[in-house]
Design a protein around this motif. Structure first.
Motif, mmCIF file in Angstrom:
data_model
loop_
_atom_site.group_PDB
_atom_site.id
_atom_site.type_symbol
_atom_site.label_atom_id
_atom_site.label_comp_id
_atom_site.label_asym_id
_atom_site.label_seq_id
_atom_site.Cartn_x
_atom_site.Cartn_y
_atom_site.Cartn_z
ATOM 1 N N ILE A 1 0.872 -1.169 0.000
ATOM 2 C CA ILE A 1 0.000 0.000 0.000
ATOM 3 C C ILE A 1 0.909 1.219 0.000
ATOM 4 N N VAL A 2 0.714 2.091 -0.995
ATOM 5 C CA VAL A 2 1.613 3.228 -1.189
ATOM 6 C C VAL A 2 0.883 4.526 -0.840
ATOM 7 N N ALA A 3 1.526 5.349 -0.026
ATOM 8 C CA ALA A 3 0.988 6.673 0.312
ATOM 9 C C ALA A 3 1.823 7.722 -0.399
ATOM 10 N N ALA A 4 1.175 8.545 -1.230
ATOM 11 C CA ALA A 4 1.884 9.586 -1.982
ATOM 12 C C ALA A 4 1.517 10.953 -1.416
ATOM 13 N N PRO A 5 2.504 11.704 -0.920
ATOM 14 C CA PRO A 5 2.224 13.012 -0.319
ATOM 15 C C PRO A 5 1.656 14.000 -1.326
ATOM 16 N N LEU A 6 0.698 14.802 -0.888
ATOM 17 C CA LEU A 6 0.139 15.885 -1.681
ATOM 18 C C LEU A 6 0.801 17.187 -1.253
ATOM 19 N N SER A 7 0.385 18.278 -1.873
ATOM 20 C CA SER A 7 0.957 19.587 -1.536
ATOM 21 C C SER A 7 0.895 19.822 -0.036
ATOM 22 N N ARG A 8 1.957 20.429 0.509
ATOM 23 C CA ARG A 8 1.976 20.684 1.940
ATOM 24 C C ARG A 8 1.572 22.114 2.264
ATOM 25 N N GLY A 9 1.228 22.905 1.239
ATOM 26 C CA GLY A 9 0.847 24.291 1.479
ATOM 27 C C GLY A 9 -0.443 24.368 2.280
ATOM 28 N N ALA A 10 -0.451 25.192 3.327
ATOM 29 C CA ALA A 10 -1.635 25.313 4.182
ATOM 30 C C ALA A 10 -2.757 26.041 3.459
ATOM 31 N N GLY A 11 -2.437 26.668 2.308
ATOM 32 C CA GLY A 11 -3.456 27.385 1.565
ATOM 33 C C GLY A 11 -4.112 26.539 0.488
ATOM 34 N N VAL A 12 -3.649 25.296 0.346
ATOM 35 C CA VAL A 12 -4.108 24.472 -0.775
ATOM 36 C C VAL A 12 -5.229 23.540 -0.306
ATOM 37 N N ILE A 13 -6.469 24.025 -0.343
ATOM 38 C CA ILE A 13 -7.615 23.241 0.132
ATOM 39 C C ILE A 13 -7.783 21.983 -0.706
ATOM 40 N N THR A 14 -7.400 22.053 -1.996
ATOM 41 C CA THR A 14 -7.556 20.864 -2.844
ATOM 42 C C THR A 14 -6.676 19.713 -2.350
ATOM 43 N N SER A 15 -5.641 20.017 -1.569
ATOM 44 C CA SER A 15 -4.845 18.917 -1.013
ATOM 45 C C SER A 15 -5.679 18.121 -0.015
ATOM 46 N N LEU A 16 -6.643 18.767 0.642
ATOM 47 C CA LEU A 16 -7.553 18.040 1.537
ATOM 48 C C LEU A 16 -8.676 17.377 0.747
ATOM 49 N N VAL A 17 -9.117 18.044 -0.313
ATOM 50 C CA VAL A 17 -10.176 17.466 -1.152
ATOM 51 C C VAL A 17 -9.688 16.149 -1.749
ATOM 52 N N ARG A 18 -8.407 16.130 -2.191
ATOM 53 C CA ARG A 18 -7.878 14.937 -2.855
ATOM 54 C C ARG A 18 -7.339 13.912 -1.869
ATOM 55 N N ALA A 19 -7.156 14.311 -0.620
ATOM 56 C CA ALA A 19 -6.478 13.422 0.339
ATOM 57 C C ALA A 19 -7.305 12.178 0.634
ATOM 58 N N ASP A 20 -6.644 11.035 0.622
ATOM 59 C CA ASP A 20 -7.267 9.807 1.104
ATOM 60 C C ASP A 20 -6.995 9.623 2.590
#
Lengths: 652, 652
Positions: free
Chosen positions: B371-390
């Motif tokens: 099972i592979v976890a791929a990091p998304l953007s770490r910017g606190a302003g990037v709401i899409t990083s939460l939208v896409r987060a599993d």
């Protein structure tokens, strides 16, 4: 019995029933997702997108400062050092200009220096400057336009369930509204002359033959939970024409019509005839149990699907899960909800008829290294079996059942992590276990209890199926409780025997004791009908002990062979007038306002294998046993004595 | 900068922050469950019981027939056989009387014979009888009174979340209403002079410096999802007295006050001063990231807790999860919601600052056995990083980070079963991947895509981190795409190279092409500012190929070193006027209404290891590639050619 009745139900395998239903829906263009409706985003939580959403605006909409600080040109900062600071004048046109986090970067600037890394200087000429001690690279502390979302970019796909952060993203890229799937409208028509509402029942009580109608409440709640809009119709009496007109009316205004009960093949089962008259009967009887008498049909005119749902509450709820949920998911564009699954060991043998899939409700807990599934009541009328169920075991229709100890797949109703915090009790029934469960819940533990009698509990410990067993087994030879049984039945299992409480056992009799029963010797009377407990129950051991002491042979006791599994069931038998007396605890008599003749104060212990006794899982239980709160609560119940609560009686 | 500002935030460990908050709540009696309110059961779905519920009536309320059939005395049936049937007259007083399922059993009867097992006889005297061919035991086909629930028995414990079947059980034992916990009232006050509502933005567009306010929408939706009642206040401008008066007003009418933004220590961060003036500031700055500038406080007077929530959207949403959810769960009597967890391999190295817990958003998929976890953007302003987060990976504050390939625990936002249906793409970015994702969703697959450039994708396949990689790597020696790169970088991995499409690459320039750029040779001009793609991107390989052919040295190109990671990011840089041109695809130019100068039509392939190519997981993908629908959708986009879609270019 009537022109509408017939005695023949089909027995169509589930897959076949589904594919007939889907084909019929496809033929009339109803096996598609429902169209979208435009909603303000603040009303769209939990709804499903009907279309992909593309960003209307970029976010940020301009190059924005990521910090509180000063916008600068990076070239102006080259060479600044701790030993050779640079000074930049603060003016709106540069070389330095204050920006708050989120402010646009001036067109002449290409970087921001954090305020903490600057020193503010009041110049002698009245101007202001900052002094900096390090250079910055271009784009330092700037969030470029579109860092989060670029206008025209895909933000959310279609068929996406909207979570809180999704709504934030929609707003952030300029959408004040969103197109979400219309919620399916589901009509629920309860039928039956014998039905009364719970409001009526609560107000005026029940007459004999009255049944409280709650299937429509369960179905409506399921529909709501699965994303639909339920319409609960008032109860319709068993009148063919009336039911037909309600179904016709409902079909015009709904996406799906559910007719509850009347779906079998008895004298007052009108649903199949109504469906035949108003459209097409696709399936009448599915090879599942509970839930065999299911009707699937298509109503003409509006091409509205109809499901005839069986009347037994468990059948009704499971039919909702089997047929209504997948249909709503399809219409909403959601993937079929898969329940989490675990592999578990079944705690007892289950026979199952060949020819029908059976759905067995089970409780689930981890005991040591194994996950154990304990079957609950299989009666289709026992809604509490679904209330208590942690999951479902499916026994496929070509199987005769499962053996005790066999591995089975459980579809869970709850989070798998709940299994790890579950204490499994199998043993003697006592009302105090309900209290214990309540206290344990406050301490973060779940408590499941299966009633198997005292001896059944010891057997369960031997098989490794339970964490603890409540027991009150009298040793006729010594007058002591439990110890000799534990030595005999669990010789190789190190256990701790902990007293839970003492409780009053006695004869439960009707109010006023109409038969004038004085003590156990009256059980030999010809006019006294008794109800017994099941073999292995501590109460039965107590009875046998006293009968022998009194020299009364079991065959002299009328009803010795009629067995009930709980104290309350014994009390119910007396309350209903079917029998005159039974042996049980004072609390059960008090609960149903019956009279009670004390016979003996007995000790009720908890038998706990040492590995569990010392586990983290059971620590809150021991805390409760040794603390004041549970003791106080149990002392408040009639017939209980907690003086010895927590005493270790024996360690094996 | 102002009397209220200070530059110092605390850095209090999460545990310590929580325990200060809980102590303060306990001191004023607010760390308790909220009281109950009595609701009609049909309004109680999803609510939590405030008290244990005991059965008011027994169910069934009388001994009831379990079948359609005839009530009989079992003694009357003894001796009936196929060869020697018995005949019982049908009269209300017995020996046989018709009963429907659910009817009460007459007092004289003790068993029911199923109608299917009887034969109806019209007697010559005008009476009716049944003929039976087998005896029945007492209590056959009878549901004894209280089989499901006995009056006074515990039906549901306190702190129980009400499901559909629970409501059925409540009604079944006579409860028309139930006492459930009052829902916590939460005030949400958005502050900031720069904020505008999304309705304003959608209506009139944004001015430079405007920020769309959506944190209050996210917080309100979270509160609703967690069982509370949110009140969204209108936006309050940055005015100390105004904010103070709103907080004071909200405290009087709510159980919790959330003040959004202004929680840091900058010039317009008023929240901490407001809390100090109106009550007690317990914590100002927590050692977590994102979400450091959190305020925890207690407002005097009404003893209402207050949380100052940071302004960056990701920080805001995660602060909700960290502080608001547990508080609401406590008040509602629910156990703290634990997210499901999986162990996964992190796909790339993450550095993390010592001293703060970091919450990294990741996508999660199963690639082969891992099972592979791929990091998304770490910017606190990037709401899409939460939208896409599993899910979220927590890097604890005493760690410096994690190495690529290291095992980490992921707290999942979605069902673990979703992981098994997820296709993981790492490679070159193209808009068609969004379309593909949409089609795959309809086929029951999730598609996650991480943009790492063409070469980055091949490296990911080599590490076993992805199922497929999109690539468009030109081989300058042959003029062919991808094949030589695959041979060089994946010599030992059997792969299939499948053409996805051809697409137009060219120069993206501002509308009207103000700098009069004609082709790539203009990149050498002094007045032309270029923006490049990152190393390893196919587009960069294409650029280098052409620059060499034209004899232009990279150092001659202004902006060669400025790198963007996507076509859209390149287009944004041009749209914002920061640069004059960049190399990218036609669709990106079209999306932002920019001009486009074609340079080359390139082939974009999907590189798929053979084990995945042949797996069930990827079957729907191959179906789409070879079917008409996806082809039609992509052909509809500007600059794409699907003639060769699905051609197998190479098998290694």
């Amino acid at each position: 019995m009537s022109k509408h009745g017939n005695f023949f139900l089909e027995n169509i395998p589930l897959d076949e029933a589904w594919s007939r239903f889907i084909s019929a829906l496809e033929n009339v263009g109803k096996w598609n997702e429902l169209p979208g409706e435009e909603l303000p985003i603040e009303e769209a939580l939990g709804r499903i997108t009907a279309q992909p959403v593309w960003a209307a605006l970029s976010s940020p909409a301009y190059h924005a400062s990521a910090m509180d600080g000063y916008a600068v040109r990076s070239v102006d900062t080259i060479g600044a050092m701790e030993t050779a600071p640079k000074r930049l004048a603060i003016t709106p046109g540069g070389p330095a200009s204050y920006v708050d986090t989120g402010d646009p970067i001036p067109a002449w600037a290409d970087a921001v220096i954090m305020i903490e890394h600057t020193q503010h200087i009041d110049e002698e000429d009245g101007g202001e400057s900052i002094e900096i001690h390090a250079g910055v690279a271009p784009w330092t502390a700037i969030r470029p336009m579109g860092e989060d979302m670029v206008a025209t970019e895909l933000v959310l796909p279609a068929n996406h369930l909207l979570k809180p952060v999704d709504l934030g993203a929609l707003a952030g890229c300029g959408h004040a509204t969103v197109s979400v799937r219309r919620r399916p409208r589901v009509a629920i028509i309860p039928t039956g002359t014998e039905l009364v509402t719970v409001e009526q029942a609560a107000l005026s009580g029940l007459k004999s033959g009255d049944i409280i109608e709650y299937n429509s409440l369960v179905l409506a709640s399921q529909v709501r939970e699965w994303g639909g809009i339920p319409t609960r119709y008032p109860i319709v009496v068993d009148d063919y024409e009336l039911i037909k007109s309600k179904v016709f009316e409902a079909a015009a205004e709904h996406d799906l019509v559910l007719v509850n009960a009347g779906s079998s093949a008895g004298s007052e089962d009108f649903t199949s005839s109504v469906v035949v008259e108003l459209g097409t009967l696709l399936v009448h009887g599915v090879a599942v149990r509970p839930g065999h008498p299911v009707i699937l049909g298509m109503l003409a005119g509006f091409n509205t699907p109809v499901i005839g749902i069986p009347g037994y509450p468990v059948s009704c709820a499971l039919t909702g899960e089997t047929f209504v949920e997948p249909l709503l998911s399809q219409w909403l564009g959601l993937p079929r909800r898969e329940k989490p699954r675990v592999q578990a060991t079944i705690s007892r043998k289950l026979l199952s008829p060949i020819g029908e899939d059976e759905m067995v409700r089970v409780t689930v807990g981890r005991v040591g290294q194994r996950i154990v599934a304990a079957p609950l009541s299989r009666g289709a009328g026992v809604i509490t079996s679904l209330v208590r169920a942690d999951g479902i075991v499916r026994i496929p229709r070509f199987s005769e059942g499962v053996e005790a100890g066999q591995e089975v797949a459980v579809e869970l109703y709850r989070d798998p992590s709940d299994i790890e915090r579950t204490l499994v009790h199998i043993g003697s029934h006592d009302l105090c276990l309900d209290l214990l469960a309540q206290f344990l819940a406050d301490a973060g533990r779940r408590f499941t209890s299966a009633n198997a009698g005292s001896l059944g509990g010891l057997m369960a410990l031997r098989r490794g199926d339970a964490h603890l067993a409540g027991a009150h087994l009298l040793d006729p030879a010594t007058g002591d409780y439990n110890v000799s049984y534990v030595k005999q039945y669990l010789p190789d299992l190190p256990v701790v025997l902990l007293t839970f409480m003492h409780r009053e056992q006695g004869l439960i009799v009707a109010p006023g004791n109409p038969k004038g029963i004085r003590d156990l010797s009256d059980l030999a009377r010809d006019d006294v009908r008794f109800v017994n407990r099941q073999r292995g129950a501590g109460t039965r051991v107590l009875l046998d002990y006293h009968l022998e002491k009194l020299g009364i042979k079991p065959e002299k006791v009328q009803g010795y062979k009629r067995e009930e599994f709980t104290h309350l069931a014994v009390a119910v038998a007396i309350q209903s007038g079917v029998v005159d007396c039974g042996l049980g605890i004072a609390a059960a008599a008090r609960a149903l306002n019956l009279d009670f003749i004390p016979v003996e104060k007995e000790r009720y212990d908890l038998v706990i294998p040492r590995t569990h006794y010392e586990s983290d899982l059971l620590r809150p239980l021991l805390g409760l046993i040794h603390g004041p709160n549970l003791r106080r609560a149990i002392s408040g119940l009639p017939g209980y004595d907690t003086t010895s609560m927590g005493d270790v009686v024996f360690e094996g």
